[in-house]
Design a protein around this motif. Sequence first.
Motif, PDB file in Angstrom:
ATOM      1  N   HIS A  61       0.831  -1.205   0.000  1.00 39.26           N
ATOM      2  CA  HIS A  61       0.000   0.000   0.000  1.00 39.26           C
ATOM      3  C   HIS A  61       0.869   1.260   0.000  1.00 39.26           C
ATOM      4  N   ARG A  62       1.901   1.280  -0.773  1.00 37.00           N
ATOM      5  CA  ARG A  62       2.844   2.402  -0.799  1.00 37.00           C
ATOM      6  C   ARG A  62       2.129   3.726  -1.017  1.00 37.00           C
ATOM      7  N   GLY A  63       2.655   4.753  -0.396  1.00 37.89           N
ATOM      8  CA  GLY A  63       2.110   6.080  -0.610  1.00 37.89           C
ATOM      9  C   GLY A  63       0.847   6.372   0.178  1.00 37.89           C
ATOM     10  N   ILE A  64       0.678   5.751   1.327  1.00 32.25           N
ATOM     11  CA  ILE A  64      -0.493   6.031   2.156  1.00 32.25           C
ATOM     12  C   ILE A  64      -0.345   7.434   2.733  1.00 32.25           C
ATOM     13  N   SER A  65      -1.379   8.234   2.595  1.00 29.29           N
ATOM     14  CA  SER A  65      -1.327   9.599   3.117  1.00 29.29           C
ATOM     15  C   SER A  65      -1.406   9.577   4.643  1.00 29.29           C
ATOM     16  N   GLN A  66      -0.878  10.626   5.271  1.00 25.08           N
ATOM     17  CA  GLN A  66      -0.972  10.738   6.727  1.00 25.08           C
ATOM     18  C   GLN A  66      -2.429  10.794   7.165  1.00 25.08           C
ATOM     19  N   GLU A  67      -3.263  11.316   6.313  1.00 27.12           N
ATOM     20  CA  GLU A  67      -4.687  11.406   6.626  1.00 27.12           C
ATOM     21  C   GLU A  67      -5.328  10.022   6.726  1.00 27.12           C
ATOM     22  N   LYS A  68      -4.930   9.109   5.835  1.00 22.86           N
ATOM     23  CA  LYS A  68      -5.533   7.775   5.796  1.00 22.86           C
ATOM     24  C   LYS A  68      -4.786   6.742   6.636  1.00 22.86           C
ATOM     25  N   LEU A  69      -3.536   7.016   7.006  1.00 21.66           N
ATOM     26  CA  LEU A  69      -2.741   6.044   7.755  1.00 21.66           C
ATOM     27  C   LEU A  69      -3.427   5.563   9.036  1.00 21.66           C
ATOM     28  N   PRO A  70      -4.070   6.432   9.834  1.00 22.68           N
ATOM     29  CA  PRO A  70      -4.747   5.921  11.031  1.00 22.68           C
ATOM     30  C   PRO A  70      -5.825   4.877  10.721  1.00 22.68           C
ATOM     31  N   LEU A  71      -6.483   4.992   9.564  1.00 15.71           N
ATOM     32  CA  LEU A  71      -7.493   3.995   9.177  1.00 15.71           C
ATOM     33  C   LEU A  71      -6.836   2.640   8.908  1.00 15.71           C
ATOM     34  N   TYR A  72      -5.715   2.649   8.198  1.00  9.88           N
ATOM     35  CA  TYR A  72      -4.985   1.409   7.939  1.00  9.88           C
ATOM     36  C   TYR A  72      -4.495   0.794   9.248  1.00  9.88           C
ATOM     37  N   LEU A  73      -3.961   1.629  10.131  1.00  6.26           N
ATOM     38  CA  LEU A  73      -3.469   1.140  11.417  1.00  6.26           C
ATOM     39  C   LEU A  73      -4.605   0.551  12.243  1.00  6.26           C
ATOM     40  N   GLY A  74      -5.737   1.233  12.274  1.00  4.79           N
ATOM     41  CA  GLY A  74      -6.888   0.743  13.018  1.00  4.79           C
ATOM     42  C   GLY A  74      -7.403  -0.584  12.489  1.00  4.79           C
ATOM     43  N   PHE A  75      -7.415  -0.725  11.164  1.00  3.75           N
ATOM     44  CA  PHE A  75      -7.864  -1.975  10.555  1.00  3.75           C
ATOM     45  C   PHE A  75      -6.914  -3.107  10.925  1.00  3.75           C
ATOM     46  N   PHE A  76      -5.609  -2.866  10.818  1.00  7.00           N
ATOM     47  CA  PHE A  76      -4.638  -3.910  11.144  1.00  7.00           C
ATOM     48  C   PHE A  76      -4.686  -4.253  12.631  1.00  7.00           C
ATOM     49  N   GLU A  77      -4.835  -3.244  13.472  1.00  7.12           N
ATOM     50  CA  GLU A  77      -4.971  -3.476  14.916  1.00  7.12           C
ATOM     51  C   GLU A  77      -6.170  -4.379  15.190  1.00  7.12           C
ATOM     52  N   CYS A  78      -7.292  -4.076  14.563  1.00  7.26           N
ATOM     53  CA  CYS A  78      -8.503  -4.866  14.742  1.00  7.26           C
ATOM     54  C   CYS A  78      -8.291  -6.302  14.268  1.00  7.26           C
ATOM     55  N   LYS A 121      -7.878 -11.978  16.094  1.00  7.73           N
ATOM     56  CA  LYS A 121      -7.113 -13.216  15.940  1.00  7.73           C
ATOM     57  C   LYS A 121      -7.714 -14.167  14.905  1.00  7.73           C
ATOM     58  N   LYS A 122      -8.213 -13.611  13.814  1.00  3.06           N
ATOM     59  CA  LYS A 122      -8.739 -14.423  12.727  1.00  3.06           C
ATOM     60  C   LYS A 122      -8.185 -13.898  11.413  1.00  3.06           C
ATOM     61  N   ARG A 123      -8.007 -14.793  10.473  1.00  2.56           N
ATOM     62  CA  ARG A 123      -7.467 -14.417   9.164  1.00  2.56           C
ATOM     63  C   ARG A 123      -8.384 -14.935   8.058  1.00  2.56           C
ATOM     64  N   GLY A 124      -8.162 -14.431   6.863  1.00  3.71           N
ATOM     65  CA  GLY A 124      -8.922 -14.893   5.710  1.00  3.71           C
ATOM     66  C   GLY A 124     -10.406 -14.622   5.864  1.00  3.71           C
ATOM     67  N   LYS A 125     -11.241 -15.575   5.398  1.00  7.55           N
ATOM     68  CA  LYS A 125     -12.693 -15.406   5.453  1.00  7.55           C
ATOM     69  C   LYS A 125     -13.206 -15.331   6.886  1.00  7.55           C
ATOM     70  N   ALA A 126     -12.533 -15.996   7.816  1.00 11.88           N
ATOM     71  CA  ALA A 126     -12.971 -15.971   9.211  1.00 11.88           C
ATOM     72  C   ALA A 126     -12.875 -14.565   9.808  1.00 11.88           C
ATOM     73  N   ALA A 127     -12.011 -13.740   9.235  1.00 13.06           N
ATOM     74  CA  ALA A 127     -11.861 -12.369   9.746  1.00 13.06           C
ATOM     75  C   ALA A 127     -13.135 -11.565   9.547  1.00 13.06           C
ATOM     76  N   LEU A 128     -13.902 -11.855   8.490  1.00 11.67           N
ATOM     77  CA  LEU A 128     -15.134 -11.115   8.238  1.00 11.67           C
ATOM     78  C   LEU A 128     -16.113 -11.282   9.404  1.00 11.67           C
ATOM     79  N   THR A 129     -16.249 -12.498   9.887  1.00 11.63           N
ATOM     80  CA  THR A 129     -17.132 -12.742  11.030  1.00 11.63           C
ATOM     81  C   THR A 129     -16.638 -11.969  12.256  1.00 11.63           C
ATOM     82  N   GLY A 130     -15.322 -11.999  12.473  1.00  9.85           N
ATOM     83  CA  GLY A 130     -14.754 -11.261  13.606  1.00  9.85           C
ATOM     84  C   GLY A 130     -14.955  -9.772  13.488  1.00  9.85           C
ATOM     85  N   LEU A 131     -14.759  -9.227  12.287  1.00 11.08           N
ATOM     86  CA  LEU A 131     -14.963  -7.788  12.070  1.00 11.08           C
ATOM     87  C   LEU A 131     -16.432  -7.402  12.275  1.00 11.08           C
ATOM     88  N   LEU A 132     -17.339  -8.225  11.777  1.00  7.03           N
ATOM     89  CA  LEU A 132     -18.761  -7.931  11.970  1.00  7.03           C
ATOM     90  C   LEU A 132     -19.128  -7.987  13.451  1.00  7.03           C
TER      91      LEU A 132
END
Length: 142
Positions: A104-121, A126-137
């Motif tokens: 995701h090269r070139g992430i703006s400082q404005e959008k970086l907190p959103l990327y960080l928040g998503f990765f933190e979540c 503790k779920k990956r792939g399709k199972a992550a959707l259930t966890g996110l919901l």
Amino acid sequence: MEKEKPPIFGMIQRGGQVVIRMLANVKRATIKPLIRASIEPGALVYTDEYSIYNELAEWGYGHKSVCHGAGEYARDEDGDGFHEIHVNTMEGFWSLLRSWLRPHRGISQEKLPLYLGFFECLHNIKKRGKAALTGLLGVLFG
């Protein structure tokens, strides 16, 4: 932001949750509220030798550190052969985050907190792939 590449501050409980935030600076006054909001008073906190952590004991936390500058990356204080004093859990997390952000090269400082928040979540559910959707919901609607 004071810098073109803003600092990202992180805390992780071994085997548990992570908290990461983009900061304007890495001064004690900036990190203290984050630490207080995320870590229970009296908890033992492991850090590197960076001076911003010098007041952790005054703030009510136990504190042990390793000195990377002296080539120390882990220490066995009680002689049981297990090097319990380290920051390798957080270092491993940073490695995962960098690998995930690389495409995701070139992430703006404005959008970086959103990327960080998503990765933190993603890390915290503790779920990956399709199972992550259930966890996110679950996080959004649970």
